[in-house]
Each structure stands twice: as C-alpha cells, then as structure tokens.
Design an enzyme around this catalytic site. Sequence first.
Site, PDB file in Angstrom:
ATOM      1  N   GLU A   1       0.830  -1.204   0.000  1.00  0.00           N
ATOM      2  CA  GLU A   1       0.000   0.000   0.000  1.00  0.00           C
ATOM      3  C   GLU A   1       0.868   1.258   0.000  1.00  0.00           C
ATOM      4  O   GLU A   1       1.861   1.336   0.719  1.00  0.00           O
ATOM      5  CB  GLU A   1      -0.886  -0.033   1.260  1.00  0.00           C
ATOM      6  CG  GLU A   1      -1.788   1.158   1.462  1.00  0.00           C
ATOM      7  CD  GLU A   1      -2.642   1.026   2.724  1.00  0.00           C
ATOM      8  OE1 GLU A   1      -3.609   1.778   2.860  1.00  0.00           O
ATOM      9  OE2 GLU A   1      -2.326   0.148   3.565  1.00  0.00           O
TER      10      GLU A   1
ATOM     11  N   LYS B   1      -0.514  -9.524  16.562  1.00  0.00           N
ATOM     12  CA  LYS B   1      -1.369  -9.229  15.405  1.00  0.00           C
ATOM     13  C   LYS B   1      -1.283 -10.326  14.358  1.00  0.00           C
ATOM     14  O   LYS B   1      -2.242 -10.597  13.632  1.00  0.00           O
ATOM     15  CB  LYS B   1      -0.980  -7.885  14.801  1.00  0.00           C
ATOM     16  CG  LYS B   1      -1.990  -7.309  13.812  1.00  0.00           C
ATOM     17  CD  LYS B   1      -1.582  -5.902  13.394  1.00  0.00           C
ATOM     18  CE  LYS B   1      -2.645  -5.236  12.542  1.00  0.00           C
ATOM     19  NZ  LYS B   1      -2.242  -3.852  12.158  1.00  0.00           N
TER      20      LYS B   1
ATOM     21  N   CYS C   1      -5.574  -3.076   1.970  1.00  0.00           N
ATOM     22  CA  CYS C   1      -5.485  -3.132   3.435  1.00  0.00           C
ATOM     23  C   CYS C   1      -6.832  -3.241   4.140  1.00  0.00           C
ATOM     24  O   CYS C   1      -7.371  -4.324   4.283  1.00  0.00           O
ATOM     25  CB  CYS C   1      -4.681  -1.928   3.951  1.00  0.00           C
ATOM     26  SG  CYS C   1      -4.013  -2.191   5.625  1.00  0.00           S
TER      27      CYS C   1
ATOM     28  N   LYS D   1       2.891  15.525  30.808  1.00  0.00           N
ATOM     29  CA  LYS D   1       4.241  15.007  30.610  1.00  0.00           C
ATOM     30  C   LYS D   1       4.304  14.126  29.360  1.00  0.00           C
ATOM     31  O   LYS D   1       5.225  14.240  28.540  1.00  0.00           O
ATOM     32  CB  LYS D   1       4.693  14.186  31.822  1.00  0.00           C
ATOM     33  CG  LYS D   1       5.069  14.986  33.049  1.00  0.00           C
ATOM     34  CD  LYS D   1       5.682  14.047  34.088  1.00  0.00           C
ATOM     35  CE  LYS D   1       6.135  14.807  35.316  1.00  0.00           C
ATOM     36  NZ  LYS D   1       6.788  13.910  36.302  1.00  0.00           N
TER      37      LYS D   1
ATOM     38  N   GLY E   1      22.186   7.829  28.143  1.00  0.00           N
ATOM     39  CA  GLY E   1      22.745   7.705  29.476  1.00  0.00           C
ATOM     40  C   GLY E   1      22.690   6.270  29.947  1.00  0.00           C
ATOM     41  O   GLY E   1      21.648   5.607  29.842  1.00  0.00           O
ATOM     42  N   LEU E   2      23.811   5.774  30.466  1.00  0.00           N
ATOM     43  CA  LEU E   2      23.876   4.411  31.010  1.00  0.00           C
ATOM     44  C   LEU E   2      23.909   4.490  32.526  1.00  0.00           C
ATOM     45  O   LEU E   2      24.910   4.890  33.114  1.00  0.00           O
ATOM     46  CB  LEU E   2      25.128   3.693  30.502  1.00  0.00           C
ATOM     47  CG  LEU E   2      25.135   3.214  29.057  1.00  0.00           C
ATOM     48  CD1 LEU E   2      26.433   2.467  28.767  1.00  0.00           C
ATOM     49  CD2 LEU E   2      23.944   2.314  28.771  1.00  0.00           C
TER      50      LEU E   2
ATOM     51  N   SER F   1       0.114  -2.361   7.010  1.00  0.00           N
ATOM     52  CA  SER F   1      -0.525  -2.781   8.258  1.00  0.00           C
ATOM     53  C   SER F   1       0.496  -2.740   9.390  1.00  0.00           C
ATOM     54  O   SER F   1       1.408  -3.577   9.434  1.00  0.00           O
ATOM     55  CB  SER F   1      -1.085  -4.204   8.099  1.00  0.00           C
ATOM     56  OG  SER F   1      -1.715  -4.646   9.285  1.00  0.00           O
TER      57      SER F   1
ATOM     58  N   LYS G   1      -9.201   2.574  -2.654  1.00  0.00           N
ATOM     59  CA  LYS G   1      -9.545   1.888  -1.401  1.00  0.00           C
ATOM     60  C   LYS G   1     -10.972   2.237  -0.967  1.00  0.00           C
ATOM     61  O   LYS G   1     -11.363   3.410  -0.959  1.00  0.00           O
ATOM     62  CB  LYS G   1      -8.534   2.305  -0.328  1.00  0.00           C
ATOM     63  CG  LYS G   1      -8.619   1.552   0.986  1.00  0.00           C
ATOM     64  CD  LYS G   1      -7.459   1.999   1.874  1.00  0.00           C
ATOM     65  CE  LYS G   1      -7.390   1.274   3.200  1.00  0.00           C
ATOM     66  NZ  LYS G   1      -6.210   1.699   3.991  1.00  0.00           N
TER      67      LYS G   1
ATOM     68  N   THR H   1      15.084   6.655  27.726  1.00  0.00           N
ATOM     69  CA  THR H   1      14.975   5.237  28.094  1.00  0.00           C
ATOM     70  C   THR H   1      13.806   4.930  29.028  1.00  0.00           C
ATOM     71  O   THR H   1      13.765   3.856  29.618  1.00  0.00           O
ATOM     72  CB  THR H   1      16.286   4.773  28.770  1.00  0.00           C
ATOM     73  OG1 THR H   1      16.495   5.531  29.968  1.00  0.00           O
ATOM     74  CG2 THR H   1      17.475   4.971  27.836  1.00  0.00           C
TER      75      THR H   1
END
Length: 585
Positions: A44, A196, A163, A554, A332-333, A190, A127, A433
């Site tokens: 598509e 799914k 689709c 936030k 950042g780790l 899709s 469509k 993260t």
Amino acid sequence: MPTLRLALSQVNPSVGDLAGNADLVRSWTRQAADAGAQLVLFPEMMLTGYPVEDLVFRRSFVAASRAGVERLAADLAADGLGDLPVVVGYLDSDGPPQVSGDAEPGRGARNAAALLHRGVVAARYFKHHLPNYGVFDEDRYFVPGDTLTVVRIGGVDVALTICEDLWQAGGPFAAAGQAGVGLVVNINGSPYELNKDDIRLPLVRRRAAEANAAIAYVNMIGGQDELVFEGDSMIVSANGELLARAPQFVEHLLVHDVELPAAVERPAAAIVADGMRVAHRTLDVIPPAPTGPAATGGLIEPVADEAEVWQALVLGLRDYVNKNRFPSVVLGLSGGIDSAVVAALAVDALGPDRVVGVSLPSQHSSEHSREDAADLAKRTGLDYRIEPIQPMVDAFLANLSLSGLAVENLQARVRGVILMALSNQEGPLVLTTGNKSELAVGYSTLYGDSVGGFNPVKDVWKTLIWRLAKWRNADAVRRGETAPIPENSIGKPPSAELSPGQLDSDTLPDYDVLDPILIGYVDGDLGRDGLVESGHDPAVVDKVLRLVDTAEYKRRQSAPGTKISMKAFGRDRRLPITNRWREHG
C-alpha cells in the site's frame, strides 16, 4: 486450471522518497522477473511511503505521486519488464482536498492501487474501507472508492483491494465473490502490534471464504516514526489453506505458484455487487508460464513474543535513525535495566561503533550501578564515556536554594543537558529510556531523563522490559555469543538513585502489581469499577489512576517511540490535558 506465479514484494519504502521508492519497485520487479513471476505485488502507498499524513493536503505532493506512477510504468517498460503486470500502491486524486473550499462531494484524495503493464497504468483501484481508529485517520485524508477493479490476467480474474478492505466484512470482498474472481490481491501498510500475526491469518481465511477466492496478502516492512511494519505477507487458498508465508521484519520476495480457476464469461456491462460497481479490464499479454519445477514460497512460522517484540524495536529504531540521517545515537547508562535494554537494542540496530553510552554518576550513584554500566559497555563494545555530574549539581546548588524533589529533578536535568550538549557537539541522536509504565504514572523528570529525540521502549511495559532482557541474553547464549545485559541490571531492585537508598517501590506499587492495572486502564480502557472487579485492590487502583490522569501533560511532551501495543501513548491514546473527569472510588 491456470497457474499464476505470484511474487509478493515485502519491501521497506520511505515516506516522501518517490524516486527511491520507484527504484525499489524497479529492482524488486527485476528480481521477480528473474524468478519467472507473472504478477508482482507491492505494498500500500508504495510509491509515496505510508502513512503520508497531511502531505495529502499538499497538491504538489499529490501531483508528484500521480506523475510518478505514470513515469514508473514507462520506466519498467524501458527496463524490459513491460509485459510483467505490477501492482503498486500510490496517492491519487480526482478532485481538490476535502479540507479546501472548492472540495467536491465524492471526490478528492485517493488511497490507490495501480496495475502497471506495457508502459502505462492499465487499471486503477481506490480503497473502499477507510479506517478511522487507533493510528489511522483515513477519513480525514481520503475519499472512499465505490468500484471494484477486476483484471483478467493469464486467464484468471484478479480483484484489486487495499489493506482495510480485508479487515471489514462486505464491500470489496463480497463484491469479489459475486463477481466470481479467482484471486483477490490485497496490498497493505498494516502496522505491527504484538500478536497481530495471530489475528491476521484467521482474518485472511475469513475473507477467502467470503470471496470464494485465493488471497495474496502483501505487507510492507520498516519503521516510520512511531509505526513499524513487520511484513508477514502470505498466500491463502480459497478453502483457507495457508500456501506460503514470508518472514517478519525483513525484506523478502515471496514467489509461489498458485493454481486458480479459469475466468468465466462475464456481462458486457458493469455489474453492481454489495453496493459496489465492478469494472473489468483485460491484459492481453503477460510473461509465459515458467517451465521447470513449481515455485514454492515456503511457510515461515511466527516467533516467540519476546523475539517478535525485539525485532520490532530494533527495526523501528534502525529506520528512525537511518531514514532521518543521524550518524549515531547517545544515551545515558545508569546501570539499570531500562538503559541496558535500550543500549542492547541500539547496538543490535546500528552496531557498537554508532552507539555512545555515557555514565553520569552523582553522589547517590551506587558503585554497583557504575560497575554494571561499564560491564554492559564491555559486553556490547559501544563507545563508553564517564561524565560525573556532581560538580555541576553543586554549582547549581551554590546559587539556588533547593531541597527534596527539586534536587532530585535537578540531577536528572543536568544529565539531560550533558546528553543534549553531546548531541549538539557531535551529532548523535539522544535516546531516552523511560518505559511505558513510568510514562503512564509520570515517573520521570521533564527536561531530565525524558530528554531525547526517540524512545525505543516508550511502548514497553516494565515487566516486559525484564522479559526482553532475559530473552536477549538467552538468545545470545544459544548462539554462542556474549550476553549483552549484565545479570546485576536484571536482578537488582529498580531505582532512579536520585536520593540515598531510593527505590521505585518507595513511590510506586511493585511492577507486577502496577502493570496489570495500567494495561487494563490504558490499553483496555477499563474504568475504576472494572479494574476492581478484575481483582485489583481498590486503594491501589485509586492511587494508580490518579497518577496516570495527572501525568498527561508530561506524556504529551515525550519523545516518539516504536509502537508495539494496541494502544500506544501519542498516536493511539489521545486524551485532553485539561480534563476534570476522574474515575472516583
């Protein structure tokens, strides 16, 4: 009965790159021709990429798409591929955009499929069913088609669909059944959601029964902003037998010989079936039937949930970085589980030479967290750096009178400033993260740990983060490789380490308790009563719902991230920030 050799091209287009996407069509059509294909299918909106969103309203873009599909037909013929029918999705229009003052009823932008043959567009289909739920806003952009296009190819009547036409009963598939076609082509964009693929095959089988015809279902792969497409293209017979199925998350050409019923005589005039007109076309010439052994596409079995999600997250991150032309990423780790999983995803997606991990210790950072961050860097080979933040925090505190939560947030924001400075200086994209559980309850610092241009785990619940980490390590061991994530990061209690002895459980319920409530409320739209009836503690439910409802502002400012669930924050779940409705106890 005639046999058609079908080639389903499961490829990765880029939105807006009409020239590059056309080149993909040409190169994959060449591969299909070399495999003896007699009909080639592309996804598509292949020519424009999908979804194009408000580019639909830009008339220059629509004009470029319409011209591009005509040029592509001519280019395929110039490539010596003119006799091979090619179905490709593109953006069309037969009137002004629906948002313009000169809009005409029943006319406008169209989500279209073109059948390219002998240098021209031999047939078009618009469509019919336009999804308007979840991430889809197609009623905003497109006008539905009312005509089913049926093309006689190699003695077989083939219907073209797109689709959502597959996902709803009636309309094109019912019309295809009444028109007596032998094959229904369904081209797709899709998006992936966990599990799914378990829904898709039964759905295709239902539509095959409705149309009494075989179905060739082709889906794109690749990442596009928050969305990721996993492919999972397939061919199903009229009686529901799965004949061939492509792998997930990789480009793939699925070539398979399908025996189909010969076309019968049809009425001279267009017929109306299930509310749709049926328009017939005939292709006089296609490549001859190949000699030699029959082509078999094979059957790829779906993988385990954790493997599937990991592949989706890797592909979504890789394409976001590469398609937006970032040279690398930085994160950042902390030594904790979330940053460890994001780092491992980034290394899998981009390679260790394109991933920078920065340890940003403060006076509250434990020694084991610093060691775990260094251990992960050693295991993965990423570029590891250490930037202590305490001198900068002290400089702020020497000039500001802050205490408690304000000091905790200051530390997070200093870390964010450092990561963004590295991004400005060296060019990497900052990865944030925070997992979905934290985003849900607002357990993050705006302009601190939420800083970043992309969040690979934005739609991943905390409990799934742990499952992914364990799966990724086990998969590495199975392949004889080094497990990327330190066991200490997986096993230790989660903590932001912004104050002495701090643990997530000081503020939040245990994640094994929290996540089921969040899944019911966010993904399932359950209210308070429904959650309590499901067995959750009423007091805990009240606390969690209050946190979720007050954190909308936030979430609205959070970075985009790959969608893997039925209801991701942002594109799927859209709630007002200013909102006085509460689920009362």
